[in-house]
Structures are given as C-alpha cells and as structure tokens.
Design a protein around this motif. Structure first.
Motif, short mmCIF file in Angstrom:
data_model
loop_
_atom_site.label_atom_id
_atom_site.label_comp_id
_atom_site.label_asym_id
_atom_site.label_seq_id
_atom_site.Cartn_x
_atom_site.Cartn_y
_atom_site.Cartn_z
N SER A 219 0.84 -1.21 0.00
CA SER A 219 0.00 0.00 0.00
C SER A 219 0.87 1.26 0.00
N GLN A 220 1.96 1.21 0.74
CA GLN A 220 2.87 2.35 0.77
C GLN A 220 3.44 2.64 -0.62
N VAL A 221 3.85 1.59 -1.31
CA VAL A 221 4.39 1.76 -2.66
C VAL A 221 3.35 2.38 -3.58
N ALA A 222 2.13 1.85 -3.53
CA ALA A 222 1.07 2.36 -4.40
C ALA A 222 0.76 3.82 -4.08
N ALA A 223 0.73 4.17 -2.78
CA ALA A 223 0.44 5.56 -2.40
C ALA A 223 1.54 6.50 -2.86
N ALA A 224 2.80 6.10 -2.68
CA ALA A 224 3.92 6.94 -3.12
C ALA A 224 3.90 7.13 -4.63
N ASN A 225 3.62 6.06 -5.35
CA ASN A 225 3.56 6.16 -6.81
C ASN A 225 2.41 7.06 -7.26
N VAL A 256 9.23 7.95 6.36
CA VAL A 256 8.98 6.70 5.64
C VAL A 256 10.23 6.26 4.90
N LEU A 257 10.91 7.19 4.27
CA LEU A 257 12.14 6.86 3.55
C LEU A 257 13.16 6.23 4.49
N SER A 258 13.24 6.73 5.71
CA SER A 258 14.22 6.22 6.67
C SER A 258 13.85 4.85 7.21
N ASP A 259 12.57 4.60 7.41
CA ASP A 259 12.14 3.41 8.15
C ASP A 259 11.62 2.27 7.28
N ALA A 260 11.21 2.54 6.06
CA ALA A 260 10.49 1.55 5.27
C ALA A 260 11.42 0.46 4.73
N VAL A 261 10.80 -0.57 4.19
CA VAL A 261 11.56 -1.63 3.53
C VAL A 261 12.02 -1.13 2.17
N PHE A 262 12.90 -1.89 1.55
CA PHE A 262 13.58 -1.40 0.35
C PHE A 262 12.64 -1.03 -0.79
N ARG A 263 11.66 -1.87 -1.07
CA ARG A 263 10.81 -1.59 -2.23
C ARG A 263 10.00 -0.32 -2.02
N ASN A 331 24.61 -1.12 9.86
CA ASN A 331 23.38 -1.65 10.45
C ASN A 331 22.35 -1.98 9.38
N CYS A 332 22.24 -1.08 8.38
CA CYS A 332 21.26 -1.29 7.31
C CYS A 332 21.63 -2.51 6.48
N ARG A 333 22.92 -2.66 6.19
CA ARG A 333 23.34 -3.81 5.39
C ARG A 333 23.04 -5.12 6.11
N GLY A 334 23.22 -5.11 7.42
CA GLY A 334 22.94 -6.31 8.18
C GLY A 334 21.47 -6.60 8.32
#
Length: 596
Positions: A219-225, A256-263, A331-334
């Motif tokens: 839903s986040q991806v769809a909203a951002a798009n 959201v950019l800081s906390d969200a998953v990669f996609r 931390n992010c890579r791990g």
C-alpha cells in the motif's frame, strides 16, 4: 476545469458536517407535515411524502456512519450531495406548500394549482438525491469497493471514480487500498484535469495516511507512486507540490524513507525527486528535514567508503558525520541483507536521483551534501558504478558545482583542488572526460569542470588537456559544452585566464576551434566568444595570426551580433587587440570600420 488544487478554505461560518446533514432532515420532516395538510393534489403530495420519508431514512443512515466512524471520512462528496439534496427539498417544500393553501377566491385556487409536470419534476429530483444517499451508504457498507456511479456524478464519471478510490483508501482492506491508490495514480497520469479533481476532492491526505502505514508495504508503494503521478508533468505542477508542503508531507516522506523496507524506499525516493524537481521550496524543506542522511546512506549500500580526510581543525564535523553514517550503513546492510541485488540497485539509483534533483539551484542542499560524506560518496559511485546510477551521481555533482560557481564560499571550501574529498571528485570527473565516449556522461562531467574553472591555478595542462581534446569530438553537443567550459577558464572573471589561454594554444586548441566555427548552428556564438577571449589574452601569439583568427572574427561577427548585440564590445575589443599585433593590418580595420 477547476482553477486551483487547493481546497477552498473553510469559512468560519461554515457548518460542521453533522449540522449540514441535519438541515435536509428537518426540511424533509416539514415536507411530510405539509403534505398531510394538502388541500389539493392530495394523492401526489402523499406520494412525495413517502419518497421523502425514504430519503430521510437513508440520510439518517449517512449521519450514523459519519458520526460513528472512528476516522474522519472525506466529506467533499457528502457535502456536495447534501447541498444538492437541500435545494431539491426546497423545491419540494414550495410545491406542497402551494397545495396546502386554500383561498376563498376560485381564480386564486386555479392559479396556485400545481400541474402533473411539476410533481414529476420534483419527484425526479428527489429520486436523484435518494440515489446519491444510497450510493453513499453502499460505499460505506462495501468499504469503498462499490463501482457504481452516483446520480450527481453521472455526467462526470471521473468524479465518482475518484470518490470511490478515496473512500477505499480510508475504509478498505490493504489489497483494496493498493488498487485504489493505483487507480488514482492511473487517473493522474491521464491528464491534468484528473489531477485537479483528485486534489480538490481530498485525495492527497488519505494517500499520505496510507503512505505512513508501515504494516502494509504494498500500500505504501502504491500511495507513493500515486502521489508522484499527481505532481509530475509539464504543466504548472508546482501548485500540487505546494499543496503537499502545506499539508506537512515532507516530514512524513522523510520518516517513511528512513524506516520503510527497500521496495518502499524506491518509490518514496522517486517522490522526493519529483517534488524537488517541481518546487524550489520543497528542496529546502527536505534538506531541513535531514533527507540527505537516508539518501546518502542508501546510495552507499554495499560500498566501502574510504576516509581520506584527516581529523584536523575545520573538518572535524565532516569526519564525525562520516563515522555516523558509516555506522548506520553497516546496520542497514545487516538488517536487510536478504534483499535482491536488483532491488538494492534500484534503491541506489532512486536515491542518487533524489540528491541530483535536491541539489538543483539549492545552496542549502549543496552545503549539506558537501559538509557530510555525500560528496565523497558521489565520487565513489562515479568510480565504481555504471549505467543510470553513475549518470545520476554525475548529474548531482554537476548541479552542486553549478551552485558552487556562483557561491565563492562553497566553491573554495568544498572544491579546493588540494583537499582530499575535492581531489577525489575531480579525479573522477577528469577520468570520465578522458575515457568516456558516451555524451550523456561526458556532458555533466565537462559542465562540472567548467563550473570550477576559477578554482584551478595557472599552467594546468592536465586539467585543460582532456577538455581541449574534445573540441574535435564528432558530437557537436559535447564539443559545444567544452567551448562553454573553456570560456570560463579564459574569461575576464578568471584570474589565471592568461595562463589558461596559453595552455589552450599549446594543446593545439585553436585549429580544432577554427574547424568548429565552420559549422553554422546555434553553438557558433560560443566558439566566437572563446576566440575573442583568447585574442584578448594572448593576441600576440603567432598561432592566432597563422590560423587567420582576425579575419574569421570579422567575417562572422556581423551575423552573430545581429542575434547577440550584447557581445558587441567583446568583439570590438578582440578585433582591435589583434590589429595591434599583426603586421600589415591597418588600425582602421577595427570594429568601427566594420559597422559593428
């Protein structure tokens, strides 16, 4: 077509939604009472009363949903329908009021009697309003998945689709919210009118709310798009971005950019790019919200950044920032090491593009990037990456150097040639100019070097050599960008212009430049400008005489000046200066004799 995407400001006297819903209910009760007291057209009045009873029942159902909802529902469609309903009830009230009147004058009774056509017209209006109420109730009951069209929007189906999608965003399950956001995004891509409707009808805030809900990444991806589609385009899209800014979208997007998953990050970074591309104010707001930290962090994923900066006075904060972001990167890579390489690359590409768009003409952004590890990260990406990622990094450097060109503090502080970070960036720019053949990569590198022309000391053939070599580039656009860059090395604003001019001559730049001047196009004016500056700086050179520079300037000056009269003084001075040094040239040949 609506003139502005900004919803009309609520006036102080505007009623609450509950109060506005109460008005037609009271009017309906009055209609029913008067219909019972009708003295004429009794049957017709009773039928109207039954229709109004049904209407009021459905209206009370809407009231219960609105007052009982745990969230604030989009009230634009409701208010619009209720106001239309109130108008229709006013007409109904006037009709039954005439039927209640009983005068002693027979003629008056005849004149006040209502025709069957009047009742049919009012009946149809009530039927339409009841259809609107039933549509609202069905939307609430189905949680926005009802695909029917309300009567009030029958002449404009887009309006109904937008309303349905917005209610689905507010009431639907995660899967339905994805579809609704995608529908709004698709409508926004179709034309600007649809974008206006989406914003006017309250679609932005529900999209932002869905974007914040980290429990449902799709839903986040769809909203951002969808938001990106709304603000993207060529026609006055600034107003849409300004609306987002006025609704405090920037802090939400950065979080959201800081906390969200990669996609999700890919889509959100693209949203940052789109907003920054359209509105300068958005760039500054994003920088103040510290968007550069997550952008640089995610752009440098999978990259080990060397720290060539010594911890000495004045650079302590830079070293500290390097350490902090490197720690966050580990931390992010791990945390998300299981992400596919393709997805990780998409994140890097989108973040690099966001940095590029944020840097455009924004001193605040450029300072923030150069004061942290952003600049060294861009250099590393240019060195090690390829394709769109490398291009985006080059474009970011190009925009940063363009700002530095007009800001001495930034230029001298961030791009001092002997500073380790600046040297790393310059090394990559020169490497691109020396080795690349792709004009899309060459042009931003050439522009960047030109913007920093005043930073280089005199007698630097290793700087000018790669540029002069491209004067012979078969791509006229590349050769023209080289000319523009070289002008910045030899113009009157550059302290080392004479040394730079001598270096260009020593690198056989004049023959290449003369060949370019034979091509009659819009770039010819820049070649003549460069030739004039060289004439002023090293006019006594035999090379200029051998290449017939004087006669070339005289020949081409008139047609060029017809389009560029501001260059008259430069051309006149160059011709006069060359006349002083070349034997056999009479001084009356200076510009006045040419009619310049």
């Amino acid at each position: 077509m609506m003139k502005s995407p900004n919803p009309s400001p609520k006036l102080e006297e505007e009623k609450s939604l509950e109060e506005e819903l109460l008005i037609p209910i009271l009017m309906g009760e009055q209609v029913i009472k008067l219909a019972e007291e009708a003295k004429s057209s009794k049957v017709e009045c009773r039928e109207l009363a039954k229709k109004v009873e049904i209407l009021c029942k459905n209206l009370r159902g809407v009231v219960r949903v609105v007052t009982g909802s745990h969230q604030s529902l989009n009230d634009r469609p409701i208010r619009r329908m209720v106001r239309e309903l109130s108008k229709n009830l006013e007409k109904t009230l006037a009709l039954v009021r005439r039927c209640k009147s009983q005068g002693v004058n027979v003629l008056r009774n005849v004149l006040t009697m209502s025709s069957t056509g009047d009742f049919r017209k009012v009946w149809n209006l009530l039927e339409s309003s009841n259809g609107d109420m039933m549509w609202l109730l069905s939307i609430f009951e189905s949680k926005g998945t009802n695909l029917s069209i309300s009567p009030i929007a029958s002449n404009d189906p887009i309006l109904a689709w937008v309303w349905t999608s917005i209610y689905t965003l507010q009431l639907g399950n995660p899967k339905d919210r994805v579809e609704a956001a995608n529908e709004l995004g698709s409508l926004a891509k179709d034309n600007d009118r649809n974008k206006f409707i989406i914003v006017e009808e309250g679609g932005v805030l529900p999209l932002l709310k869905v974007l914040k809900d980290s429990a449902f990444p799709d839903s986040q991806v769809a909203a951002a798009n969808a938001l990106t589609s709304i603000i993207s385009g060529d026609h006055d899209q600034q107003r849409f971005v300004q609306f987002l800014l006025s609704n405090l979208a920037v802090p939400v997007i950065v979080q959201v950019l800081s906390d969200a998953v990669f996609r999700v990050r890919v889509s959100v970074a693209n949203l940052v790019s789109a907003m920054a591309d359209q509105e300068p104010l958005a760039r500054e707001e994003f920088i103040r919200a510290n968007v550069t930290k997550p952008l640089v962090l995610f752009m440098s994923l999978d990259t080990v950044l060397n720290k060539p900066i010594a911890a000495r006075s004045g650079l302590h904060s830079v070293v500290q920032n390097l350490s902090e972001v490197d720690s966050d990167g580990s931390n992010c890579r791990g945390r998300e090491a299981d992400q596919s390489p393709e997805l990780r690359n998409d994140v890097k590409v989108s973040c690099a593009k966001a940095l590029w768009k944020l840097s455009k003409g924004c001193l605040l952004a450029c300072k923030r990037i150069t004061e942290t590890k952003g600049l060294i990260c861009l250099a590393k990406m240019i060195e090690s990456e390829s394709g769109e990622l490398r291009l985006n990094c080059l474009m970011a450097v190009m925009e940063i150097t363009a700002v530095a060109e007009s800001n001495a503090d930034l230029r001298r502080g961030a791009f001092k040639p002997t500073a380790p970070v600046a040297k790393a960036v310059l090394d990559q720019l020169f490497k691109v100019v020396r080795e690349e053949r792709d004009s899309t990569l060459l042009i931003p590198a050439i522009k960047s070097i030109g913007s920093l022309a005043r930073n280089f000391p005199g007698k630097v053939p290793h700087v000018l050599g790669p540029l002069v070599a491209h004067l012979g580039n078969k791509d006229i656009n590349v050769a023209s960008e080289v000319i523009v860059a070289l002008i910045k090395f030899v113009c009157t604003d550059n302290y080392n212009r004479v040394d730079h001019s001598k270096a260009i001559l020593e690198l056989d730049g004049i023959p290449k430049l003369m060949s370019l001047l034979k091509i009659k196009d819009g770039h010819q004016v820049y070649g003549l400008k460069l030739l004039c500056y060289l004439a002023l700086n090293v006019g006594n050179s035999k090379v200029l005489e051998q290449e017939r520079v004087l006669s070339t300037i005289e020949k081409l000056a008139r047609p060029v000046l017809a389009q560029n009269p501001d260059l008259k003084e430069l051309f006149a001075n160059a011709i006069h200066h060359l006349s002083l040094y070349q034997s056999g040239v009479q001084l009356h040949r200076h510009p006045l004799g040419l009619g310049l």
